[in-house]
Scaffold this active site. Structure first.
Site, short mmCIF file in Angstrom:
data_model
loop_
_atom_site.label_atom_id
_atom_site.label_comp_id
_atom_site.label_asym_id
_atom_site.label_seq_id
_atom_site.Cartn_x
_atom_site.Cartn_y
_atom_site.Cartn_z
N CYS A 43 5.57 -0.12 7.67
CA CYS A 43 5.25 1.14 6.99
C CYS A 43 6.46 1.56 6.18
CB CYS A 43 4.91 2.23 8.03
SG CYS A 43 4.45 3.80 7.28
N LEU A 44 6.21 1.94 4.92
CA LEU A 44 7.32 2.33 4.06
C LEU A 44 7.97 3.63 4.54
CD1 LEU A 44 5.77 1.37 0.59
CD2 LEU A 44 7.43 0.07 1.95
N HIS A 57 -3.06 7.27 7.20
CA HIS A 57 -2.05 8.19 6.66
C HIS A 57 -2.70 9.50 6.19
CE1 HIS A 57 1.87 6.26 6.59
NE2 HIS A 57 1.40 5.15 6.03
N GLN A 111 2.75 10.10 1.77
CA GLN A 111 4.07 9.45 1.88
C GLN A 111 5.01 9.89 0.75
OE1 GLN A 111 2.21 5.34 2.51
NE2 GLN A 111 4.02 5.22 3.83
N HIS A 169 -4.82 1.24 7.54
CA HIS A 169 -3.49 1.83 7.70
C HIS A 169 -3.34 3.01 6.71
CE1 HIS A 169 1.08 1.23 8.09
NE2 HIS A 169 0.98 2.02 7.04
N GLU A 170 -3.79 2.81 5.46
CA GLU A 170 -3.61 3.87 4.43
C GLU A 170 -4.52 5.07 4.71
OE1 GLU A 170 -1.06 3.55 2.76
OE2 GLU A 170 -0.77 1.40 3.01
N GLY A 216 0.84 -1.19 0.00
CA GLY A 216 0.00 0.00 0.00
C GLY A 216 0.88 1.24 0.00
O1 K1U Z 1 1.50 2.46 3.88
C1 K1U Z 1 2.59 1.90 3.90
O2 K1U Z 1 3.51 2.38 4.51
C2 K1U Z 1 2.75 0.60 3.16
C3 K1U Z 1 2.72 -0.61 4.09
C4 K1U Z 1 1.29 -1.11 4.16
C5 K1U Z 1 0.95 -2.10 5.23
C6 K1U Z 1 1.71 -3.22 5.47
C7 K1U Z 1 1.33 -4.13 6.47
C8 K1U Z 1 0.21 -3.91 7.19
C9 K1U Z 1 -0.54 -2.78 6.96
C10 K1U Z 1 -0.18 -1.89 5.97
C11 K1U Z 1 3.66 -1.67 3.51
O3 K1U Z 1 3.46 -2.12 2.43
S1 K1U Z 1 5.02 -2.16 4.48
C12 K1U Z 1 5.79 -3.43 3.49
C13 K1U Z 1 5.05 -4.73 3.53
O4 K1U Z 1 4.23 -4.95 4.38
C14 K1U Z 1 5.33 -5.78 2.52
C15 K1U Z 1 6.33 -5.65 1.62
C16 K1U Z 1 6.56 -6.65 0.68
C17 K1U Z 1 5.78 -7.77 0.64
C18 K1U Z 1 4.77 -7.92 1.57
C19 K1U Z 1 4.55 -6.93 2.50
ZN ZN Z 2 2.43 3.36 6.22
#
Ligand code: K1U
Ligand code: ZN
Length: 175
Positions: free
Chosen positions: A95-96, A141, A51, A137-138, A46
């Site tokens: 979270c990225l 944000h 972001q 989560h999004e 996401g």
């Molecule tokens: O919003 C963001 O920062 C993105 C975030 C979203 C998220 C992840 C997990 C739970 C709730 C919301 C991410 O994508 S973090 C990276 C991640 O979870 C992932 C990366 C590669 C493969 C699978 C998962």
């Molecule tokens: Zn996030």
């Protein structure tokens, strides 16, 4: 399409409430395409517009678990949670904007979400499982809320301290 830079916590732009999108024009379509490119490159499941420094109510998601499944990209403009289940679910979140930090967060297990799609059509969907976690989560944000805001103050301050150090090291490496 362009991979945009992802803001890292702490950054004041990640704490702001974003403004609604009023018109879906070419700039908005480019933003959405760039957000997908940036999310897949990261990689993530996401990404929310703030972001990448754009304080507008836009999110993209693709919660497909493996390469075997067909990808399921969804872009939501002005998303709103219409209803949430009483049943709760605990999921590990990342979270990225806070890389390498993961914690369990409890949220409603299912949510009904209304949004405008990139073609301008209002849609409603029921989300469960990982998609329910990710969409909440999004949308957080867009309201200036991060998953670490659900943790206790000690854990949150430890993560923020580590992020400040990592941001300083990154800046020093660039200089
Ligand atoms: O919003 C963001 O920062 C993105 C975030 C979203 C998220 C992840 C997990 C739970 C709730 C919301 C991410 O994508 S973090 C990276 C991640 O979870 C992932 C990366 C590669 C493969 C699978 C998962
Ligand atoms: Zn996030």
């Amino acid at each position: 399409m362009t991979i945009r830079s992802i803001l890292l916590h702490p950054d004041p732009r990640l704490k702001k409430r974003c403004d609604p999108v009023e018109t879906i024009d070419d700039d908005m379509r480019v933003l959405i395409a760039d957000m997908f490119e940036t999310m897949y490159d990261a990689p993530g499941i996401g990404l929310a517009a703030p972001q990448v420094g754009i304080l507008r109510r836009v999110i993209v998601m693709d919660c497909t678990k493996s390469d075997e499944e067909d990808s399921a990209p969804i872009a939501m403009i002005n998303p709103e949670i219409l209803s949430s289940s009483d049943e709760m679910n605990v999921h590990e979140e990342g979270c990225l904007s806070i890389p390498e930090e993961f914690n369990n967060v409890e949220r409603p297990a299912t949510v009904r979400v209304a949004y405008t799609d990139p073609e301008g059509m209002r849609q409603e969907i029921d989300c469960d499982g990982l998609l329910a976690t990710c969409v909440q989560h999004e949308i957080d944000h867009l309201d200036g809320k991060l998953f670490i805001d659900y943790l206790g103050p000690v854990k949150r301050q430890m993560i923020t301290g580590r992020m400040k150090k990592r941001k300083k090291e990154k800046a020093a490496a660039r200089a």
